[in-house]
Scaffold this motif. Structure first.
Motif, PDB file in Angstrom:
ATOM      1  N   ASP A  28      42.306 -94.230   7.542  1.00 25.29           N
ATOM      2  CA  ASP A  28      43.120 -93.763   6.411  1.00 25.29           C
ATOM      3  C   ASP A  28      42.945 -94.653   5.208  1.00 25.29           C
ATOM      4  N   ARG A  29      42.041 -95.690   5.282  1.00 22.67           N
ATOM      5  CA  ARG A  29      41.840 -96.563   4.124  1.00 22.67           C
ATOM      6  C   ARG A  29      40.386 -96.622   3.688  1.00 22.67           C
ATOM      7  N   THR A  67      36.409 -87.222   4.281  1.00 18.63           N
ATOM      8  CA  THR A  67      37.064 -85.903   4.366  1.00 18.63           C
ATOM      9  C   THR A  67      38.514 -86.049   4.789  1.00 18.63           C
ATOM     10  N   LYS A  68      38.776 -86.876   5.849  1.00 24.29           N
ATOM     11  CA  LYS A  68      40.161 -87.079   6.297  1.00 24.29           C
ATOM     12  C   LYS A  68      40.998 -87.720   5.215  1.00 24.29           C
ATOM     13  N   THR A  69      40.448 -88.684   4.549  1.00 23.30           N
ATOM     14  CA  THR A  69      41.209 -89.375   3.493  1.00 23.30           C
ATOM     15  C   THR A  69      41.519 -88.430   2.347  1.00 23.30           C
ATOM     16  N   GLY A  70      40.598 -87.571   1.982  1.00 25.11           N
ATOM     17  CA  GLY A  70      40.823 -86.616   0.895  1.00 25.11           C
ATOM     18  C   GLY A  70      41.915 -85.618   1.238  1.00 25.11           C
ATOM     19  N   LYS A  71      41.915 -85.156   2.496  1.00 27.60           N
ATOM     20  CA  LYS A  71      42.943 -84.198   2.913  1.00 27.60           C
ATOM     21  C   LYS A  71      44.327 -84.840   2.899  1.00 27.60           C
ATOM     22  N   ALA A  77      49.914 -85.512  -2.280  1.00 27.94           N
ATOM     23  CA  ALA A  77      50.131 -85.065  -3.664  1.00 27.94           C
ATOM     24  C   ALA A  77      50.955 -83.781  -3.693  1.00 27.94           C
ATOM     25  N   GLU A  78      50.666 -82.878  -2.727  1.00 27.97           N
ATOM     26  CA  GLU A  78      51.442 -81.630  -2.681  1.00 27.97           C
ATOM     27  C   GLU A  78      52.904 -81.905  -2.349  1.00 27.97           C
TER      28      GLU A  78
END
Length: 331
Positions: A28-29, A67-71, A77-78
């Motif tokens: 996650d980092r 990809t995981k970090t972007g999701k 943000a949502e």
């Protein structure tokens, strides 16, 4: 001896712990090297990793982590955007409620101000009219006082004896007579402006109330009452027989005047000038003024029957009142 063959122990597959720690500890980092992250500057991923016997090259590793970090960033943000929208909606609702309360207060204040203005206007008009009326009265009184002679004063209405509507001629006695009201209020006898019989004087009672007056002087000779419901008629007959000639006789009923009356008593009253005594019945009202030795029927007599159709009180007729002037005895 037959030996049991030893079972071969299966070798556990070893997993590259360093690769797992790298994937799950920094997933996650760690970002793609192109993102110029501090972690990417420190950690240089190997050209290939062995994960559970599968080999993952460098490019595949960084694509998976990115990809995981972007999701996760997108979901975060949502959530923040939804939270901001909820806060904004709540703020808008509070502001709307506050505006509604302020509008109500403003309207109420406006109504109170309008009512106060109307009241002040009406009060001012009322006071103005009062002042005008006082001034007009004062001016009118001044004009009248100037127009009237100085020695003339406004005359007060003269009160007649016993409250009669007009004065009696000379040589007459003024009288006013009222019957009793049901069984509650007793009769009243007034002669020459003097109250001679009433409930206040405590000399009236149920039945027939009688006052004997000196025909020459107007002095009261005797007053008495006889119960014609629970009493006896004999004392009443004796009283009538003892009346002297020239005596003025005043009689008024109270409650029941006739139940115990007999023909002898009725004849003695008829000799005094009564014309209604023969028709007197239970709870009738009757007032009469006559005299001993009179040669004609008396003009001073009133009689009202006890009738459910005409009674004013429950079980009794209306009160009778009579006034007049009785001539004095001349001889």
């Amino acid at each position: 001896m037959h030996q049991t063959p030893k079972k071969k122990k299966k070798k556990k597959k070893q997993t590259n712990r360093s690769a797992c720690l790298l994937v799950f500890g920094f997933s996650d980092r760690v970002e793609h090297p192109a993102a110029s992250s501090p972690i990417s500057a420190v950690i240089t991923p190997p050209s290939s990793l062995s994960l559970g016997g599968n080999t993952v090259n460098n490019h595949q590793f960084w694509v998976t982590v990115a990809t995981k970090t972007g999701k996760q960033s997108k979901h975060r943000a949502e959530r923040e955007r939804e939270r901001e929208e909820e806060v904004t909606q709540q703020t808008d609702r509070q502001r709307s409620q506050r505006n509604i309360k302020e509008d109500k207060m403003v309207r109420a204040g406006g109504i109170l101000k309008l009512a106060a203005l109307i009241f002040a206007f009406l009060l001012a008009v009322f006071l103005a009219f009062q002042l005008l009326e006082i001034n007009m009265d004062f001016k009118l009184a001044s004009v009248i006082s100037r127009a009237m002679p100085a020695n003339e004063a406004p005359t007060k209405p003269v009160r007649q004896k016993c409250g009669l509507s007009k004065s009696c001629p000379a040589g007459h006695f003024a009288f006013r007579l009222a019957s009793g009201a049901a069984s509650v209020v007793g009769p009243r006898f007034c002669l020459e402006d003097k109250l001679i019989m009433s409930a206040v004087k405590n000399n009236v009672g149920r039945g027939l109330n009688i006052a004997l007056i000196n025909g020459k002087t107007g002095d009261v000779i005797k007053t008495d009452f006889f119960d014609m419901w629970g009493g006896e008629v004999a004392p009443f007959i004796k009283f009538l027989k003892e009346i002297e000639d020239g005596t003025v006789v005043m009689i008024a009923s109270f409650d029941d005047p006739a139940t115990k009356l007999n023909d002898e008593a009725k004849k003695l009253i008829a000799d005094l000038g009564s014309s209604a005594i023969s028709n007197l019945g239970f709870r009738d009202n009757w007032v009469f003024v006559g005299g001993k030795g009179i040669k004609t029927k008396s003009p001073f007599e009133q009689h009202i029957k006890n009738s459910a159709d005409t009674n004013k009180f429950e079980g009794w007729p209306d009160v009778l009142e009579m006034e007049g002037c009785v001539p004095r005895r001349q001889d």
